[in-house]
Design a protein around this motif. Structure first.
Motif, short mmCIF file in Angstrom:
data_model
loop_
_atom_site.label_atom_id
_atom_site.label_comp_id
_atom_site.label_asym_id
_atom_site.label_seq_id
_atom_site.Cartn_x
_atom_site.Cartn_y
_atom_site.Cartn_z
N TRP A 276 0.82 -1.14 -0.14
CA TRP A 276 -0.06 -0.08 -0.44
C TRP A 276 0.84 1.47 0.35
CZ3 TRP A 276 -5.09 0.18 -1.63
CH2 TRP A 276 -5.83 -0.93 -1.39
N HIS A 338 -9.58 11.02 -6.21
CA HIS A 338 -10.26 10.63 -5.76
C HIS A 338 -10.16 9.07 -5.04
CE1 HIS A 338 -13.44 13.77 -5.17
NE2 HIS A 338 -14.14 13.77 -7.11
N ARG A 339 -9.22 8.75 -6.45
CA ARG A 339 -9.05 7.75 -5.88
C ARG A 339 -7.62 7.00 -4.94
NH1 ARG A 339 -11.28 4.33 -9.44
NH2 ARG A 339 -11.84 5.18 -11.39
N THR A 341 -7.58 9.22 -2.71
CA THR A 341 -8.12 8.85 -1.23
C THR A 341 -9.27 7.54 -0.80
OG1 THR A 341 -9.20 11.62 -1.08
CG2 THR A 341 -10.22 10.41 0.66
N LYS A 342 -10.00 7.11 -1.59
CA LYS A 342 -9.40 5.50 -2.04
C LYS A 342 -8.87 5.26 -0.72
CE LYS A 342 -11.74 2.04 -4.32
NZ LYS A 342 -11.53 1.13 -5.66
N GLU A 344 -5.36 5.76 0.17
CA GLU A 344 -5.86 5.80 1.80
C GLU A 344 -6.36 4.68 2.94
OE1 GLU A 344 -5.88 9.77 1.79
OE2 GLU A 344 -3.80 10.11 1.26
N ASP A 345 -8.03 4.97 2.64
CA ASP A 345 -8.81 4.26 3.29
C ASP A 345 -9.34 2.96 3.31
OD1 ASP A 345 -9.59 6.53 4.04
OD2 ASP A 345 -11.86 6.59 2.55
N GLU A 346 -8.38 2.64 2.05
CA GLU A 346 -8.50 0.97 1.29
C GLU A 346 -6.80 0.35 3.14
OE1 GLU A 346 -10.13 0.15 -2.32
OE2 GLU A 346 -8.28 0.41 -2.29
N ARG A 348 -6.06 1.73 5.70
CA ARG A 348 -5.94 1.28 6.99
C ARG A 348 -7.66 0.41 7.02
NH1 ARG A 348 -6.81 6.82 6.36
NH2 ARG A 348 -9.12 7.41 5.50
N SER A 349 -8.18 0.11 6.00
CA SER A 349 -8.98 -1.09 6.55
C SER A 349 -8.05 -2.17 6.27
CB SER A 349 -10.16 -1.26 5.13
OG SER A 349 -11.02 -2.25 5.01
N THR A 350 -6.80 -2.54 5.31
CA THR A 350 -6.40 -3.76 5.19
C THR A 350 -5.29 -4.07 6.54
OG1 THR A 350 -5.84 -3.52 2.94
CG2 THR A 350 -4.17 -4.67 3.76
#
Length: 399
Positions: A276, A338-339, A341-342, A344-346, A348-350
């Protein structure tokens, strides 16, 4: 029974070791299995599988999987495809040759207004750092393909290790079932003799025969389970007909697991998580590339015109540039942002998902380890002693 507890411990160990021990760097091209295979006319690998024979150890199975696994080979080809895409991204635009003729067949217009042939050569000049941004984005995409290969490599190593443990446990289970079958035969023979001597009821002989039939069913089931486990292991290196006779290993060699904190510190080396950092950098490079497209490029033209009537030449020089009035690539820029930002959220989820998976695997590992220690120290010695005493007593007619 002991093998039933060893297997979850081995699987949990495999999950933890695979997740934490992979080097946090994309695979080097020399490690990709497809590179060592011969290529056919269509570019596909046609390397023959060297099927192992005799006794197989875990290191052999893992080495075969790394070089022969078809899924892993597919991921290696994707890495090479991205390498070719990186090469393409660094190429300059091709020049354009243009030729035209005017006023042919006209008998009225003469001189420099008459027949003329013009030859031009045009070259697109990219401005705003487009080529550098494109190369950077392609290079990072290639690194992501390498990370995907590393992730698949860890998955394959985990699957092969689990399959190897399954075969080892199935072998031991079959051996134990064969011993139980021999014991059931002995018990049936002994019971028949005691029935004929009038020492026990014929019902006991019937019970012994029923027990022997049940063990025969278990023996057939154990044989089928071993064969299925062997095929699952062979599938790890792309084979459907395993030729090895057995696998060698020691299920009773148990080590205390490392602490959860020490394993958690190694999570950063897990390819699922380490990729990531490259992913986010690649998304940022895509933003830079899209912003560079807002700067218009210049097309320079140079050529010459030949006038047929006066038989003279004239130099032609020019340039063209699009005017960014309506399209400044603003939509693509916003899409890239936007991708990012997506991503960065992914990330944290990982991080949460992998930390949870580690904790779950560790709890299973710790529980299995405690159960095995109890089996080794208390249950199995007591069961063996009770079995020996019962068998001797039955042989002597005490039971």
């Amino acid at each position: 029974m002991f093998s039933n507890y060893v297997r979850p411990l081995g699987v949990a160990l495999c999950l933890l070791i695979t997740a934490g021990s992979v080097d946090a760097s994309p695979a080097d091209d020399t490690l990709l299995p497809a590179q060592s295979g011969d290529l056919g006319a269509n570019g596909s690998s046609r390397q023959a599988i060297e099927e192992p024979t005799g006794s197989l150890v875990l290191s052999q199975a893992l080495a075969l999987a790394l070089t022969q696994n078809p899924e892993l080979s597919a991921f290696s080809w994707e890495s090479r495809a991205q390498e070719a895409a990186t090469l393409q991204a660094g190429l300059f635009p091709n020049p354009t040759f243009n030729a035209n003729a005017a006023n042919f067949g006209n008998q009225v217009i003469k001189g420099f207004d008459g027949d003329v042939v013009t030859l031009e050569l045009s070259q697109l000049i990219e401005l705003g750092g487009k080529r550098a941004a494109r190369m950077e984005a392609a290079s990072l995409t290639k690194q992501l393909a390498d990370w995907d290969y590393e992730t698949k490599r860890a998955d394959v190593l985990t699957q092969v290790t689990q399959a190897f443990i399954d075969v080892l446990a199935a072998q031991q289970r079959l051996t134990l079932t064969q011993q139980i079958h021999e014991l059931a035969n002995q018990t049936t023979v002994t019971t028949s003799a005691r029935v004929q001597a009038g020492k026990v009821s014929p019902v006991e002989e019937t019970k012994a025969k029923v027990a022997r039939a049940s063990v025969q069913i278990e023996l057939m089931r154990a044989q089928k389970e071993l064969e299925a486990a062997r095929k699952r292991l062979a599938a790890g290196w792309g084979s459907t007909t395993p030729r090895f006779e057995m696998v060698s290993g020691n299920l009773e060699s148990i080590q205390a697991p490392a602490s959860l904190d020490s394993l958690a510190q190694r999570l950063s080396k897990n390819p699922d998580l380490a990729r990531w950092a490259t992913e986010i950098t690649q998304r940022q490079a895509l933003i830079t590339m899209e912003k560079s497209k807002a700067i218009p490029d210049v097309t320079a033209t140079v050529g010459a015109s030949k006038y047929l009537m006066p038989n003279d030449y004239a130099l032609v020089v020019g340039f063209s540039v699009p005017l960014p009035v309506f399209d400044r690539n603003q939509g693509r820029v916003q899409e890239a942002e936007h991708r990012l930002t997506k991503a960065e959220d992914e990330l944290r989820s990982t991080e949460v998902r992998i930390a949870t998976a580690l904790n779950t695997a560790y709890q299973a590992l710790d529980t299995a380890h405690s159960e095995i220690i109890t089996l080794q120290q208390d249950i199995l010695p007591g069961a063996q002693s009770a079995y020996d005493a019962a068998r001797e007593g039955y042989r002597l007619g005490k039971f």
